[in-house]
Design an enzyme around this catalytic site. Structure first.
Site, PDB file in Angstrom:
ATOM      1  N   ASP A 177      18.754 -19.877   5.897  1.00 51.31           N
ATOM      2  CA  ASP A 177      17.711 -19.052   5.286  1.00 51.31           C
ATOM      3  C   ASP A 177      17.151 -17.999   6.245  1.00 51.31           C
ATOM      4  OD1 ASP A 177      15.009 -18.304   4.224  1.00 51.31           O
ATOM      5  OD2 ASP A 177      15.490 -19.821   2.727  1.00 51.31           O
ATOM      6  N   SER A 186      15.750 -14.902   1.285  1.00 52.25           N
ATOM      7  CA  SER A 186      15.711 -16.138   0.514  1.00 52.25           C
ATOM      8  C   SER A 186      15.606 -15.839  -0.978  1.00 52.25           C
ATOM      9  CB  SER A 186      14.561 -17.020   1.018  1.00 52.25           C
ATOM     10  OG  SER A 186      14.729 -18.358   0.583  1.00 52.25           O
TER      11      SER A 186
END
Length: 300
Positions: A157, A44
């Site tokens: 993610d 991320s």
């Protein structure tokens, strides 16, 4: 003995949305302490900072980050009615214009990012191809950023499966792993009732909440006796925090790093990207708190 190879140091940068600017401070403090990683990987926001560092662009990136105000952050927000609240295209267009997009395998420092296959739930390691596309997939936080289609797979993610990817650093050949955990102090601090210190200036979360409240005005009003429920974004942010803390604790129990650096930034909101200065400073402070352990690593 000349035949003894120095241990390879891997730097692992964890997920954490706006708290991720602390990674910049961590890198600065590590280098000042004489620790220069041989490879870097991230999930991320950690993949974004890690990619910039691996590309040798951290100085220029830090200057841009420090110049972000509330208005600048809002300018990068492109509302979507599709698979996520934000499309993320404005941000990626900015990076394409300002930073060269080289293949991951051609970066100055070995780098990899973590994403998650939305179809299978599998952890996906992105170690080749477009660096920008790898980062875009790794930061596609469900509900916030739209997913990314990559070679027939829908990616989101990487924090869903591996918020602090120690296992990836080991697979890349790291003998010593330094992991930056941005979720260290998150549990029990979500859904805070008090406003942040600079709330008078307003922040990005407030702006989006106002948008949500405007849409909510179309719905039936709640009774005065019913306690006010947290906003959609508060619920989303808190749920993500809980999920990632639990996953991270489980993963690192089985795959422990050699050193954990844990910035204390629970007071930052999901989209408080304009508060970079304090995040970077806390990253530096977090390294100072483990300075004694760094000395041990330098002697390995």
């Amino acid at each position: 003995m000349s035949g003894i190879r120095a241990p390879r140091v891997g730097l692992v940068l964890g997920s954490g949305s706006a708290r991720g600017w602390a990674h910049i401070g961590v890198i600065r403090a590590l280098e000042q302490a004489g620790v220069r990683p041989d490879l870097v990987c991230g999930t991320s926001i950690g993949s974004l900072v890690g990619a910039v560092y691996a590309a040798g662009e951290l100085d220029r990136f830090e200057q841009w980050v420090l110049g972000l105000g509330v208005r600048e952050v809002i300018a990068y927000i492109d509302i979507s009615l599709g698979s996520g609240l934000l499309k993320g295209e404005r941000l990626m267009s900015f990076f394409r214009d300002k930073f060269p997009d080289r293949p991951v395998q051609d970066l100055a420092l070995p780098f990899a990012a973590v994403a998650t296959s939305l179809h299978t739930g599998a952890e996906v390691w992105l170690r080749e191809g477009s660096t920008l596309e790898a980062v875009r997939a790794s930061i596609a936080l469900p509900g916030l950023f739209s997913p990314v289609l990559c070679e027939g797979s829908v990616l989101v993610d990487g924090g869903l499966v591996n918020p602090v990817p120690v296992s990836l650093a080991r697979a890349m050949g790291a003998d010593v792993v330094i992991a930056v955990d941005l979720s260290f102090d998150m549990l029990g601090r979500h859904l805070r009732a008090e406003p942040p210190p600079d709330a008078s200036a307003g922040d990005v979360m407030d702006w989006i909440r106002k948008l949500q409240e405007s849409l909510g005005a179309l719905l039936p009003a709640h009774s005065a006796e019913i306690p006010k429920m947290p906003s959609m974004l508060d619920v989303l942010a808190s749920s993500i925090n809980i999920m990632q803390v639990r996953i991270n604790r489980s993963r690192m129990a089985g795959e422990p790093p050699d050193l954990i650096i844990a910035p204390r930034l629970a007071h930052l909101g999901l989209l408080d990207f304009h508060r970079a200065r304090e995040a970077i400073e806390e990253g530096k402070q977090a390294v100072e708190r483990v300075a004694h352990s760094l000395s041990d690593l330098n002697r390995m």
